[in-house]
Scaffold this active site. Sequence first.
Site, PDB file in Angstrom:
ATOM      1  N   ALA A 104       4.386   4.004   3.064  1.00  0.00           N
ATOM      2  CA  ALA A 104       3.959   2.770   2.408  1.00  0.00           C
ATOM      3  C   ALA A 104       4.073   1.619   3.400  1.00  0.00           C
ATOM      4  O   ALA A 104       4.663   1.782   4.475  1.00  0.00           O
ATOM      5  CB  ALA A 104       4.826   2.500   1.184  1.00  0.00           C
ATOM      6  N   LYS A 105       3.513   0.500   3.080  1.00  0.00           N
ATOM      7  CA  LYS A 105       3.661  -0.687   3.939  1.00  0.00           C
ATOM      8  C   LYS A 105       3.296  -1.913   3.116  1.00  0.00           C
ATOM      9  O   LYS A 105       2.532  -1.825   2.144  1.00  0.00           O
ATOM     10  CB  LYS A 105       2.722  -0.594   5.146  1.00  0.00           C
ATOM     11  CG  LYS A 105       3.110  -1.497   6.292  1.00  0.00           C
ATOM     12  CD  LYS A 105       4.227  -0.892   7.116  1.00  0.00           C
ATOM     13  CE  LYS A 105       4.685  -1.782   8.233  1.00  0.00           C
ATOM     14  NZ  LYS A 105       5.636  -1.082   9.105  1.00  0.00           N
ATOM     15  N   GLY A 106       3.820  -3.054   3.520  1.00  0.00           N
ATOM     16  CA  GLY A 106       3.494  -4.286   2.808  1.00  0.00           C
ATOM     17  C   GLY A 106       3.234  -5.412   3.791  1.00  0.00           C
ATOM     18  O   GLY A 106       3.635  -5.349   4.957  1.00  0.00           O
ATOM     19  N   VAL A 144       0.853  -1.193   0.000  1.00  0.00           N
ATOM     20  CA  VAL A 144       0.000   0.000   0.000  1.00  0.00           C
ATOM     21  C   VAL A 144       0.885   1.237   0.000  1.00  0.00           C
ATOM     22  O   VAL A 144       1.837   1.336   0.783  1.00  0.00           O
ATOM     23  CB  VAL A 144      -0.898   0.024   1.266  1.00  0.00           C
ATOM     24  CG1 VAL A 144      -1.686   1.334   1.343  1.00  0.00           C
ATOM     25  CG2 VAL A 144      -1.854  -1.154   1.262  1.00  0.00           C
ATOM     26  N   ASP A 167      10.129  -5.744   8.770  1.00  0.00           N
ATOM     27  CA  ASP A 167       9.116  -5.486   9.800  1.00  0.00           C
ATOM     28  C   ASP A 167       8.910  -6.816  10.514  1.00  0.00           C
ATOM     29  O   ASP A 167       9.804  -7.676  10.500  1.00  0.00           O
ATOM     30  CB  ASP A 167       7.834  -4.939   9.146  1.00  0.00           C
ATOM     31  CG  ASP A 167       6.895  -4.302  10.167  1.00  0.00           C
ATOM     32  OD1 ASP A 167       7.166  -3.186  10.613  1.00  0.00           O
ATOM     33  OD2 ASP A 167       5.883  -4.926  10.526  1.00  0.00           O
TER      34      ASP A 167
END
Length: 445
Positions: free
Chosen positions: A110-112, A65, A151
């Site tokens: 952003a992040k995944g 995202v 993460d």
Amino acid sequence: MVDSEHENFDPIEISEQQFDQAVCYIKEIKKGLVDFLKKPKAVHIVNFPIEMDDGSVESIQGYRVIHNRVFGPGKGGIRYHPDVTMEEVVALAKLMTWKCALVNIPFGGAKGGVVCNTKELSESELRRITRRFTSELGDNIGPYTDIPAPDLYTNEQTMAWIFDTYDVLHPGKNNRSVVTGKPVEMGGSYGRYEATGEGVYHVTERFLSKTLIAGLHTVAGARVVIQGFGNVGAITAQAFCRNGAKIVAVSDSQGGVYHEDGLNLEELAAFKAENGTVVGVPETTTVTNEDILEMECDILIPAALGNQIHAGNARNIKTKLIVEAGNSPVTPKADEILCERGIYLLPDIIVNAGGVTVSYFEWVQNQVNQQWDIEEVNTRLQKKLYKTLDAVFDRWQGFVVGEDKPSDDETIEKLNDQKPCFRSIALSIAIERVANATLIRGIWP
Ligand code: NAD
């Protein structure tokens, strides 16, 4: 009394509540911008098959995202966890936008996430999942578009696989900065692995030096409890211990351990490396993950999953200060209760920003193919975090003494006589910066 069963744990709902609260502390912001900043710019959902070691096939879902790119390429970790949802990834991508803006680095948010249980996968299965996920994301990631990092349950090795896959698919370029948190031998930065935990210490020490909490003006001598003993939790424990704190309890996914006189961290790390958990370290008392949060201590540091302190346990918390080393461990209802009870909280947006700060340093080093020494990285990290904490503290103080109080009746009513909390103040600085930058760039076309 509210209990956790009636609390909404939807991550998007929670991030919107926190956002709305923070906006009350911004003097002027256009309504349309508020609506725009609440939403992600793009959400990529990918599904792909993976061949398992035994020849069977599993279907895997992953997300990436991008929330905002006003300040630069997207930046944010990728987590591997069986409970990862798109909503959680969206909320964490937003948090990254605010975090990068707050520490003033030229990245967006952003992040995944990939839905999988790393504990049940072999190394070669994990490698295949990582390579396929990277190829499915295609040009949605890249050194100038969106830059992942480690993460929950991802690490330097995961980043090396992502880099390698991207590099094979984009030959002839310097692709090192497509990910940060790489192994040092492969273009990673000295100090990146330790950056988040070291940052937790710097932010806490700087905050305590403001002497807001009676009898707790430094971490030296403080009794500290840490939930989570992975990258962030374990490095935070080391940094606090090195600076004179007593780590009386820590936990991981299987439970926790306690020792009145302070735990031996080397023994703990060696035991966890051998047994996969801290539970069972000789001469310690075993405690549950619920109990550890409610132990009496000076500083409580949740460094694992989200929503750990909620309306159901916030009244039982017995600490002077909560330091959010993990992302989103405290819910808005718990925030309210803790504030009422006079327990201070330092929010994730600043506490764990050391990770993305050194990720930025890694990205800069990769651009010019250089590697700074550890002293340079640490000096720059400490300076950036001190400056950020000071900015948040000064603004908070301005509201507390009344200089910066919102003047319109509607906002005052919305705030409902609440004391300003550090989360809202930190978020308000970040939101204001992103909103201003959007207008300075000029809305296209
Ligand atoms: P990690 O995978 O290295 O460690 C996670 C730890 O949490 C493990 O010790 C695990 O056993 C523990 N854990 C899992 N479920 C638990 C439970 N129910 N109760 C107690 N412990 C539990 O992950 P990490 O990189 O240390 O990340 C931890 C948190 O910090 C996450 O919220 C992550 O988003 C955040 N964070 C990490 C970084 C980074 O640089 N790694 C940066 C910013 C924020």
